[in-house]
Design a protein around this motif. Structure first.
Motif, PDB file in Angstrom:
ATOM      1  N   LEU A 123       0.842  -1.129   0.015  1.00  0.00           N
ATOM      2  CA  LEU A 123      -0.063   0.075  -0.058  1.00  0.00           C
ATOM      3  C   LEU A 123       0.742   1.243  -0.211  1.00  0.00           C
ATOM      4  CD1 LEU A 123      -2.972  -1.023   2.580  1.00  0.00           C
ATOM      5  CD2 LEU A 123      -2.984  -0.824   0.146  1.00  0.00           C
ATOM      6  N   ALA A 124       2.025   1.216   0.790  1.00  0.00           N
ATOM      7  CA  ALA A 124       2.784   2.406   0.953  1.00  0.00           C
ATOM      8  C   ALA A 124       3.397   2.651  -0.525  1.00  0.00           C
ATOM      9  CB  ALA A 124       3.937   2.081   2.024  1.00  0.00           C
ATOM     10  N   ALA A 125       3.847   1.591  -1.113  1.00  0.00           N
ATOM     11  CA  ALA A 125       4.480   1.761  -2.629  1.00  0.00           C
ATOM     12  C   ALA A 125       3.363   2.295  -3.359  1.00  0.00           C
ATOM     13  CB  ALA A 125       5.219   0.485  -3.037  1.00  0.00           C
ATOM     14  N   ARG A 126       2.334   1.820  -3.368  1.00  0.00           N
ATOM     15  CA  ARG A 126       1.158   2.359  -4.338  1.00  0.00           C
ATOM     16  C   ARG A 126       0.942   3.899  -4.188  1.00  0.00           C
ATOM     17  NH1 ARG A 126      -3.232  -2.158  -3.442  1.00  0.00           N
ATOM     18  NH2 ARG A 126      -4.469  -0.774  -4.451  1.00  0.00           N
ATOM     19  N   LEU A 127       1.021   4.220  -2.839  1.00  0.00           N
ATOM     20  CA  LEU A 127       0.757   5.320  -2.484  1.00  0.00           C
ATOM     21  C   LEU A 127       1.766   6.504  -3.083  1.00  0.00           C
ATOM     22  CD1 LEU A 127      -0.807   5.340   0.884  1.00  0.00           C
ATOM     23  CD2 LEU A 127      -1.898   6.065  -1.056  1.00  0.00           C
ATOM     24  N   ALA A 128       3.067   5.967  -3.039  1.00  0.00           N
ATOM     25  CA  ALA A 128       4.459   6.655  -3.408  1.00  0.00           C
ATOM     26  C   ALA A 128       4.512   6.888  -4.859  1.00  0.00           C
ATOM     27  CB  ALA A 128       5.547   6.029  -2.846  1.00  0.00           C
ATOM     28  N   ALA A 129       3.668   5.998  -5.558  1.00  0.00           N
ATOM     29  CA  ALA A 129       3.777   6.234  -6.942  1.00  0.00           C
ATOM     30  C   ALA A 129       2.736   7.271  -7.471  1.00  0.00           C
ATOM     31  CB  ALA A 129       3.555   4.873  -7.733  1.00  0.00           C
ATOM     32  N   ARG A 130       2.039   7.638  -6.701  1.00  0.00           N
ATOM     33  CA  ARG A 130       0.743   8.564  -6.924  1.00  0.00           C
ATOM     34  C   ARG A 130       1.418  10.044  -7.119  1.00  0.00           C
ATOM     35  NH1 ARG A 130      -1.456   3.786  -7.453  1.00  0.00           N
ATOM     36  NH2 ARG A 130      -3.758   3.576  -7.257  1.00  0.00           N
ATOM     37  N   ALA A 131       0.566  10.834  -7.880  1.00  0.00           N
ATOM     38  CA  ALA A 131       0.968  12.270  -7.976  1.00  0.00           C
ATOM     39  C   ALA A 131       0.972  12.946  -6.562  1.00  0.00           C
ATOM     40  CB  ALA A 131      -0.017  13.004  -8.768  1.00  0.00           C
ATOM     41  N   PRO A 132       2.603  13.206  -6.218  1.00  0.00           N
ATOM     42  CA  PRO A 132       2.824  13.461  -4.787  1.00  0.00           C
ATOM     43  C   PRO A 132       1.964  14.753  -4.338  1.00  0.00           C
ATOM     44  CG  PRO A 132       4.575  13.906  -6.155  1.00  0.00           C
ATOM     45  CD  PRO A 132       3.781  13.193  -7.014  1.00  0.00           C
ATOM     46  N   ASN A 133       1.989  15.789  -5.278  1.00  0.00           N
ATOM     47  CA  ASN A 133       1.327  17.118  -4.967  1.00  0.00           C
ATOM     48  C   ASN A 133      -0.346  16.835  -4.835  1.00  0.00           C
ATOM     49  OD1 ASN A 133       3.697  18.645  -4.618  1.00  0.00           O
ATOM     50  ND2 ASN A 133       3.752  19.185  -6.739  1.00  0.00           N
ATOM     51  N   SER A 134      -0.721  16.218  -5.811  1.00  0.00           N
ATOM     52  CA  SER A 134      -2.209  15.878  -5.664  1.00  0.00           C
ATOM     53  C   SER A 134      -2.645  15.080  -4.143  1.00  0.00           C
ATOM     54  CB  SER A 134      -2.458  15.047  -6.789  1.00  0.00           C
ATOM     55  OG  SER A 134      -3.977  14.483  -6.502  1.00  0.00           O
ATOM     56  N   ILE A 135      -1.913  14.102  -3.917  1.00  0.00           N
ATOM     57  CA  ILE A 135      -2.026  13.498  -2.634  1.00  0.00           C
ATOM     58  C   ILE A 135      -1.746  14.384  -1.418  1.00  0.00           C
ATOM     59  CG2 ILE A 135      -0.709  11.798  -1.121  1.00  0.00           C
ATOM     60  CD1 ILE A 135      -2.161  10.078  -2.861  1.00  0.00           C
TER      61      ILE A 135
END
Length: 257
Positions: free
Chosen positions: A193-205
């Motif tokens: 889950l952490a890796a999947r979150l890290a792959a998302r657009a960081p500013n959007s997150i």
């Protein structure tokens, strides 16, 4: 970094490990300072996209180190200036995703930390509890707000007032966890889950999380809790509870306060 708090950055995920297994990962003031350092780094370091909390041994965390607390109760000074509240302030300000991998017991801060995590993976047989009243203390980490908001007043009050544990399956049903899995799958599931979150657009997150939380309001609640917690920590009730815990007996609260 404290010897009982280890960190490792890989793939945008800053993993923070409770490494005091012989004491069930009970947290000292020195450990809180290290946790604050790690959480502040997670917010300010562009290389960090996600922070992941996990533990060594058979417990996520047994909560505050009681011997440490007995010593604190005998000192003067504002709790806000202590390491624990620097860590709590860092959690309130954190605008990047936080993930937790929970096996075994998560007691006190071990549970309330999870309220600041955006994704929680709990072992099905994990045991989560908030026994503040058992120790004649008061809630912390903005849990008086966040726990009730998450599970409802009645369930939150029961967790606080009776201090009884709920298992990982119940935590999932109540909305305190995203996943409840067998204990041997917790760390892999949380890491995925952490890796999947890290792959998302960081500013959007970050903007998404910031819109979902009010850091100033959380810190205001934490400060109010600190007043109640501090007055209780130095009270005769708390000293009786701490001594009873150390002596492995039931506390006696029969005398008028």
């Amino acid at each position: 970094m404290n010897e009982h708090i280890r960190t490792h950055l890989e793939g945008g995920v800053l993993t923070v490990v409770f490494d005091r297994a012989d004491k069930k990962n009970a947290i000292t003031q020195a450990m809180y300072a290290a946790l604050a350092d790690a959480t502040e780094r997670a917010r300010t370091d562009d290389a960090v996209r996600v922070i992941l909390f996990r533990s060594e041994g058979d417990s996520f965390s047994a909560g505050n180190d009681i011997a440490d607390f007995i010593a604190l109760g005998r000192t003067e000074g504002d709790l806000i200036e202590m390491g624990v509240f620097r860590f709590l302030k860092a959690l309130a300000d954190l605008d990047k995703p936080a993930v937790a991998a929970v096996r075994g017991r998560a007691v006190g801060i071990g549970l309330t930390l999870l309220l600041h995590c955006d994704m929680v993976v709990a072992a099905e047989d994990a045991l989560l509890s908030a026994p503040f009243v058992n120790l004649a203390l008061a809630p912390e980490a903005a849990s008086s707000l966040l726990l009730a908001a998450g599970v409802g007043h009645q369930r939150a009050f029961e967790l606080f007032a009776l201090g009884e544990a709920i298992d990982g399956r119940t935590a999932l049903a109540w909305g305190l966890a995203n996943r409840a899995v067998p204990a041997d799958q917790v760390e892999a599931t949380a890491a995925d889950l952490a890796a999947r979150l890290a792959a998302r657009a960081p500013n959007s997150i970050r903007k998404t999380k910031a819109l979902m939380r009010d850091a100033e309001a959380l810190w205001a609640v934490m400060r109010r809790e600190a007043e109640a917690f501090g007055s209780q920590m130095r009270s005769p009730e708390a000293m009786e509870a701490f001594m009873a815990f150390s002596q492995k007996r039931a506390p006696d609260f029969s005398k008028p306060g």
